[in-house]
Design a protein around this motif. Structure first.
Motif, short mmCIF file in Angstrom:
data_model
loop_
_atom_site.label_atom_id
_atom_site.label_comp_id
_atom_site.label_asym_id
_atom_site.label_seq_id
_atom_site.Cartn_x
_atom_site.Cartn_y
_atom_site.Cartn_z
N GLY A 77 0.81 -1.21 0.00
CA GLY A 77 0.00 0.00 0.00
C GLY A 77 0.84 1.26 0.00
N SER A 95 -0.31 -9.09 1.46
CA SER A 95 -0.77 -7.72 1.29
C SER A 95 -0.30 -6.89 2.47
N GLY A 97 -0.79 -3.30 3.97
CA GLY A 97 -1.74 -2.20 3.85
C GLY A 97 -1.08 -0.82 3.85
N ASP A 98 -1.90 0.19 3.87
CA ASP A 98 -1.44 1.58 3.93
C ASP A 98 -0.93 1.90 5.34
#
Length: 117
Positions: A77, A95, A97-98
């Motif tokens: 992210g 994944s 994330g931000d």
């Protein structure tokens, strides 16, 4: 179904498969290239990380050295900082994330179902 398709679906797969081996070699070459780059060469860093990862957001800083198996299974992210000596074994989707900060010497090993013939 190919071993790559099995890996992408989270099914048991054989990492010794020729196609997956070539993908790992390509990722290894990109990691080696990334790890040799000048950290101030933003243009070259951007080219390599765009080729390596499935997705990379804005304002991402990854300190070398960085290692992964495939790269194509990693999404990163925005506003992410990754410390040096990070290893992500991405036999499964990963994944980040931000607004995430990953410390140095992290080993991320997601659940992947690999077997050898």
């Amino acid at each position: 179904m190919t071993e790559f398709e099995k890996m992408q679906r989270g099914l048991p797969y054989c990492p010794a498969d020729q196609e997956l081996t070539l993908f790992r070699y390509a990722a290894r070459r990109l990691c080696q290239q990334f790890n040799r780059l000048d950290p101030e060469d933003a243009s070259s860093l951007n080219i390599v990380t765009t080729k390596l990862f499935a997705h990379i957001g804005d304002n991402v800083e990854i300190d070398a050295p960085f290692f992964c198996h495939y790269g194509m299974n990693i999404g990163i992210g925005s506003n992410v900082s990754v410390g040096p000596n990070c290893t992500i074994l991405d036999g499964a989707h990963v994944s980040v994330g931000d607004n995430v900060s990953i410390g140095p010497t992290l080993g991320s090993i997601p659940r992947a179902i690999a077997y050898y013939r």
